[in-house]
Design a protein around this motif. Structure first.
Motif, PDB file in Angstrom:
ATOM      1  N   GLU A 197       0.808  -1.212   0.000  1.00  0.00           N
ATOM      2  CA  GLU A 197       0.000   0.000   0.000  1.00  0.00           C
ATOM      3  C   GLU A 197       0.844   1.265   0.000  1.00  0.00           C
ATOM      4  OE1 GLU A 197      -2.476  -0.313   3.390  1.00  0.00           O
ATOM      5  OE2 GLU A 197      -3.711  -1.949   2.588  1.00  0.00           O
ATOM      6  N   MET A 198       2.121   1.128   0.322  1.00  0.00           N
ATOM      7  CA  MET A 198       3.006   2.289   0.371  1.00  0.00           C
ATOM      8  C   MET A 198       3.613   2.579  -0.990  1.00  0.00           C
ATOM      9  SD  MET A 198       4.042   4.605   2.460  1.00  0.00           S
ATOM     10  CE  MET A 198       5.354   5.822   2.679  1.00  0.00           C
ATOM     11  N   HIS A 199       3.376   1.716  -1.971  1.00  0.00           N
ATOM     12  CA  HIS A 199       4.007   1.901  -3.274  1.00  0.00           C
ATOM     13  C   HIS A 199       3.417   3.110  -4.002  1.00  0.00           C
ATOM     14  CE1 HIS A 199       6.031   0.702  -7.024  1.00  0.00           C
ATOM     15  NE2 HIS A 199       4.954   1.220  -7.597  1.00  0.00           N
ATOM     16  N   THR A 200       4.300   4.033  -4.408  1.00  0.00           N
ATOM     17  CA  THR A 200       3.898   5.176  -5.227  1.00  0.00           C
ATOM     18  C   THR A 200       4.953   5.401  -6.298  1.00  0.00           C
ATOM     19  OG1 THR A 200       5.058   6.865  -3.912  1.00  0.00           O
ATOM     20  CG2 THR A 200       2.824   6.285  -3.228  1.00  0.00           C
ATOM     21  N   ASP A 201       4.531   5.997  -7.402  1.00  0.00           N
ATOM     22  CA  ASP A 201       5.436   6.445  -8.456  1.00  0.00           C
ATOM     23  C   ASP A 201       5.154   7.911  -8.728  1.00  0.00           C
ATOM     24  OD1 ASP A 201       7.008   4.131  -9.280  1.00  0.00           O
ATOM     25  OD2 ASP A 201       5.107   3.272  -9.967  1.00  0.00           O
TER      26      ASP A 201
END
Length: 350
Positions: free
Chosen positions: A163-167
């Motif tokens: 859930e912490m994955h961002t781009d």
């Protein structure tokens, strides 16, 4: 309050000699910035010459239970530099391993969908890889010691359900619109370990971020970058704040400063980083919008100077703690106290 909107990323960064500048939620298939029209002094030199001024840098920052560290690759076309540096959080002891890589076609890939950047020397195996389709990022290393440092190995990878994955992608003038500075920042939860001299250790959870930067460099460039990575009151927090002499003339509209809280991105304003009492003393990081008011206290400092023919690089990499306040896009205060992080100050002359 300061506000900078995230947009959908363009399919290509440079089209018909002009870049698509802006801040983007997500990332384009490639971080290719070749093709800018007359990027140096407005002189229409052949692109094969101006493309030689494009340099790349790849970083992977991680924080696990016992260790915090930074792996870097520099792509100078003719050769590359690789480094892994990490600190024991309990005693502040640092471990530094670096290498020079011989010429190859490209050190840092332009593809964001998947890629590998690695040094395959037996004494200095360091690899950063990614595959965006599966939200996969990984750092693997196995380095041999000498009479002043031990052998070390480790790996850090991001789980698929994250859930912490961002781009985030930031395409900025550098400093004017004739040049381009593109930065891809990916954040994630991580699992992994670091082992010294082959000791048996268990994997632990943590946080990580990967930064890929590609820019038309000046002959003499300077930058200061702070990386915050940790937890505050159950919130997972990562921030990336940078200032350099290649910043856009309109840095309020174009910069790569960003704060991520539990997977939500907040664009931060440009900042001033000063060290009035010396590089190894307290750093002051502030903006003019009252969103960033931080103090960084170094606990351990690593410095290095390298001279290779026409290239000179000098930099400091510091492990320490942040104190102060950050504001997110909703105006909520994030109060940091003994918050772990790194600070990198570098100078490059080409």
């Amino acid at each position: 309050m300061y506000s900078r909107q995230f947009c959908e990323p363009p399919e290509v960064l440079v089209q018909n000699g002009k870049a698509h500048f802006g801040s983007f939620c997500g990332v384009s298939p490639k971080t290719d910035i070749r093709g800018m029209r007359a990027p140096y002094a407005g002189i229409p030199v052949p692109s094969i010459i101006s493309n030689l001024r494009i340099k790349s840098r790849l970083e992977y920052v991680f924080s696990l239970k016992d260790f915090i560290g930074l792996s870097q690759f520099y792509d100078f076309k003719a050769f590359g530099l690789g480094e892994i540096i990490f600190w024991n959080k309990e005693n502040g002891k640092k471990y530094v391993y670096h290498t020079i890589m011989p010429p190859r076609r490209r050190f840092v890939p332009v593809l964001t969908t998947r890629g590998i950047c690695a040094c395959y020397r037996k004494s200095r195996f360091i690899k950063i890889s990614w595959g965006r389709q599966h939200k996969h990022h990984a750092l693997t290393f196995k380095v041999k010691g000498d009479n002043v440092r031990p052998n070390a190995e480790g790996y850090v990878y991001s789980p698929l359900q994250d859930e912490m994955h961002t781009d985030s992608l930031f395409v900025c003038p550098s400093p004017a619109s004739s040049r381009c500075n593109a930065t891809w920042i990916s954040t994630m939860k991580v699992m992994g370990h670091v082992a010294i001299n082959g000791e048996n250790v268990n994997d632990s959870e943590g946080l990580g971020m990967m930064i890929l930067n590609r820019a038309y460099y000046k002959f003499h460039s300077k930058s200061s970058t702070s990386y915050g990575i940790g937890n505050v009151n159950g919130k997972e927090i990562i921030f990336y704040i940078k200032t350099s002499n290649m910043d856009a003339a309109d840095s309020d509209s174009y910069n790569s400063n960003v704060l991520i809280i539990n997977g939500k991105q907040t664009a931060l304003p440009p900042v001033y980083m000063t060290h009035p009492f010396g590089i190894d003393k307290n750093w002051i990081i502030q903006d003019t919008e009252s969103m960033v008011d931080l103090t960084f206290t170094p606990l351990s400092v690593n410095s290095r100077t390298l001279n290779l023919i026409a290239l000179r690089t000098s930099y400091y990499t510091m492990y320490g703690t942040f104190e102060g306040v950050l504001l997110d896009s909703n105006g909520e205060k994030i109060i940091l106290k003994n918050f772990p992080g790194l600070l990198h100050k570098g100078m490059l002359r080409l």
